[in-house]
Design an enzyme around this catalytic site. Structure first.
Site, PDB file in Angstrom:
ATOM      1  N   ARG A  26       0.835  -1.203   0.000  1.00  0.00           N
ATOM      2  CA  ARG A  26       0.000   0.000   0.000  1.00  0.00           C
ATOM      3  C   ARG A  26       0.875   1.261   0.000  1.00  0.00           C
ATOM      4  O   ARG A  26       0.598   2.239  -0.692  1.00  0.00           O
ATOM      5  CB  ARG A  26      -0.883  -0.039   1.258  1.00  0.00           C
ATOM      6  CG  ARG A  26      -2.220   0.615   1.121  1.00  0.00           C
ATOM      7  CD  ARG A  26      -3.073   0.367   2.343  1.00  0.00           C
ATOM      8  NE  ARG A  26      -3.883  -0.839   2.258  1.00  0.00           N
ATOM      9  CZ  ARG A  26      -4.959  -0.980   1.495  1.00  0.00           C
ATOM     10  NH1 ARG A  26      -5.372  -0.010   0.715  1.00  0.00           N
ATOM     11  NH2 ARG A  26      -5.647  -2.100   1.498  1.00  0.00           N
ATOM     12  N   MET A  48     -11.612   3.618  -4.942  1.00  0.00           N
ATOM     13  CA  MET A  48     -11.942   2.548  -4.005  1.00  0.00           C
ATOM     14  C   MET A  48     -10.701   1.913  -3.371  1.00  0.00           C
ATOM     15  O   MET A  48     -10.650   0.697  -3.165  1.00  0.00           O
ATOM     16  CB  MET A  48     -12.799   1.484  -4.713  1.00  0.00           C
ATOM     17  CG  MET A  48     -14.074   2.041  -5.316  1.00  0.00           C
ATOM     18  SD  MET A  48     -15.117   2.960  -4.148  1.00  0.00           S
ATOM     19  CE  MET A  48     -15.885   1.596  -3.286  1.00  0.00           C
ATOM     20  N   ARG A  49      -9.726   2.725  -3.033  1.00  0.00           N
ATOM     21  CA  ARG A  49      -8.557   2.227  -2.306  1.00  0.00           C
ATOM     22  C   ARG A  49      -8.474   2.946  -0.975  1.00  0.00           C
ATOM     23  O   ARG A  49      -8.667   4.168  -0.909  1.00  0.00           O
ATOM     24  CB  ARG A  49      -7.257   2.532  -3.071  1.00  0.00           C
ATOM     25  CG  ARG A  49      -7.151   1.913  -4.425  1.00  0.00           C
ATOM     26  CD  ARG A  49      -6.974   0.428  -4.403  1.00  0.00           C
ATOM     27  NE  ARG A  49      -5.809  -0.016  -3.662  1.00  0.00           N
ATOM     28  CZ  ARG A  49      -5.583  -1.295  -3.351  1.00  0.00           C
ATOM     29  NH1 ARG A  49      -6.446  -2.226  -3.701  1.00  0.00           N
ATOM     30  NH2 ARG A  49      -4.512  -1.634  -2.680  1.00  0.00           N
ATOM     31  N   HIS A  71     -18.971  10.050  -0.200  1.00  0.00           N
ATOM     32  CA  HIS A  71     -19.290   8.750   0.384  1.00  0.00           C
ATOM     33  C   HIS A  71     -20.802   8.536   0.279  1.00  0.00           C
ATOM     34  O   HIS A  71     -21.575   9.453   0.571  1.00  0.00           O
ATOM     35  CB  HIS A  71     -18.846   8.713   1.852  1.00  0.00           C
ATOM     36  CG  HIS A  71     -19.128   7.399   2.496  1.00  0.00           C
ATOM     37  ND1 HIS A  71     -18.350   6.280   2.273  1.00  0.00           N
ATOM     38  CD2 HIS A  71     -20.137   7.002   3.304  1.00  0.00           C
ATOM     39  CE1 HIS A  71     -18.865   5.255   2.944  1.00  0.00           C
ATOM     40  NE2 HIS A  71     -19.946   5.668   3.581  1.00  0.00           N
ATOM     41  N   THR A 100      -9.497  12.601   6.207  1.00  0.00           N
ATOM     42  CA  THR A 100      -8.534  12.539   7.304  1.00  0.00           C
ATOM     43  C   THR A 100      -8.142  11.068   7.473  1.00  0.00           C
ATOM     44  O   THR A 100      -8.786  10.193   6.865  1.00  0.00           O
ATOM     45  CB  THR A 100      -9.156  13.080   8.606  1.00  0.00           C
ATOM     46  OG1 THR A 100     -10.355  12.346   8.860  1.00  0.00           O
ATOM     47  CG2 THR A 100      -9.473  14.571   8.516  1.00  0.00           C
TER      48      THR A 100
HETATM   49  C1  GAR Z   1     -20.317   6.650  -5.715  1.00  0.00           C
HETATM   50  O1  GAR Z   1     -21.592   6.268  -5.280  1.00  0.00           O
HETATM   51  C2  GAR Z   1     -19.457   7.066  -4.552  1.00  0.00           C
HETATM   52  O2  GAR Z   1     -20.173   7.694  -3.525  1.00  0.00           O
HETATM   53  C3  GAR Z   1     -18.928   5.735  -4.083  1.00  0.00           C
HETATM   54  O3  GAR Z   1     -18.680   4.996  -5.246  1.00  0.00           O
HETATM   55  C4  GAR Z   1     -19.563   5.444  -6.265  1.00  0.00           C
HETATM   56  C5  GAR Z   1     -18.715   5.801  -7.454  1.00  0.00           C
HETATM   57  O4  GAR Z   1     -19.506   6.088  -8.560  1.00  0.00           O
HETATM   58  N1  GAR Z   1     -17.749   5.906  -3.312  1.00  0.00           N
HETATM   59  C6  GAR Z   1     -17.418   5.113  -2.320  1.00  0.00           C
HETATM   60  O5  GAR Z   1     -18.070   4.161  -1.978  1.00  0.00           O
HETATM   61  C7  GAR Z   1     -16.129   5.486  -1.628  1.00  0.00           C
HETATM   62  N2  GAR Z   1     -15.931   4.704  -0.467  1.00  0.00           N
HETATM   63  P1  GAR Z   1     -18.878   6.820  -9.823  1.00  0.00           P
HETATM   64  O6  GAR Z   1     -17.611   6.043 -10.199  1.00  0.00           O
HETATM   65  O7  GAR Z   1     -19.921   6.694 -10.879  1.00  0.00           O
HETATM   66  O8  GAR Z   1     -18.583   8.234  -9.446  1.00  0.00           O
END
Ligand code: GAR
Length: 207
Positions: free
Chosen positions: A62, A87-88, A106, A138
């Protein structure tokens, strides 16, 4: 002009909403994905935005991935780094490097449902309202100062997809809003770690 780097992992619809918003004073310097097959890369390229891939699978740890990612980002001299479906989980070192200039969206009303599978967990909990949050990042996951939230109802018969789609409409509204506040220097974080959104300056008033 403020330089913005957007990080994605997949579809990139939030990145697309930010690009389409054509925020005054904002320049999208690049879109970076940790996955070579992220759908959003094609949209960015077709809109003349430079794209980069920093494939997390190519790094042994990481820390090594985050260091390579930070090198790519820093070469673009960003004022703001926007996580848009990235998503990391990021290391503390990475997060601290961009302290005060790293935003995330989020898919829940934080502090409820941090982490993954937020829509399914909201349905299982029987909440009547759900939503989405834009926050400064954070080191504690999904815990940073909240910039803006949007609420949607949870309706009888909702499944995960229906609820996710209702939330996504709001994400596409509030993320460009939050970025435009940042770009206009309207966001600050008080001593208690809460975000203040300054009123829009009136500008030259004349008579
Ligand atoms: C979105 O719903 C965002 O809130 C979520 O992934 C999706 C991405 O959609 N993010 C997370 O879950 C972060 N932990 P997108 O690629 O179409 O923007």
């Amino acid at each position: 002009m403020k330089n913005i780097v957007i990080l994605i992992s997949g579809r990139g619809s939030n990145m697309e909403a930010i690009v389409r918003a054509q925020i005054p004073g904002a320049r999208i310097a690049a879109v970076i994905s940790n996955r070579p097959d992220a759908g959003g890369l094609a949209f960015a390229a077709s809109h003349g935005i430079p794209t980069r891939v920093v494939d997390h699978k190519a790094y042994p740890s990481r820390e090594a991935f985050d260091a390579a990612l930070a090198d790519s980002i820093d070469a673009l001299a960003p004022d703001l780094v926007v996580l848009a479906g990235f998503m990391r989980v990021l290391t503390d070192g990475f997060v601290n490097r961009y302290n005060g200039r790293l935003l995330n969206i989020h898919p829940s009303l934080l502090p409820s449902f941090p982490g993954l599978h937020t829509h399914q967990r909201a349905l299982e909990a029987g909440v009547r309202v759900h939503g989405t949050t834009v926050h400064f990042v954070t080191p504690t996951l999904d815990c940073g100062p909240i910039v803006i939230q949007a609420v949607v109802p949870v309706l009888p018969g909702d499944d995960e997809d229906a609820l996710a789609a209702r939330v996504l409409v709001q994400e596409h509204r509030i993320y460009p809003q939050a970025v435009s506040w940042f770009v206009a220097d309207r966001l600050s974080i008080d001593a208690a770690g809460r975000v203040d959104v300054r009123a829009e300056s009136a500008g030259p008033t004349g008579w």
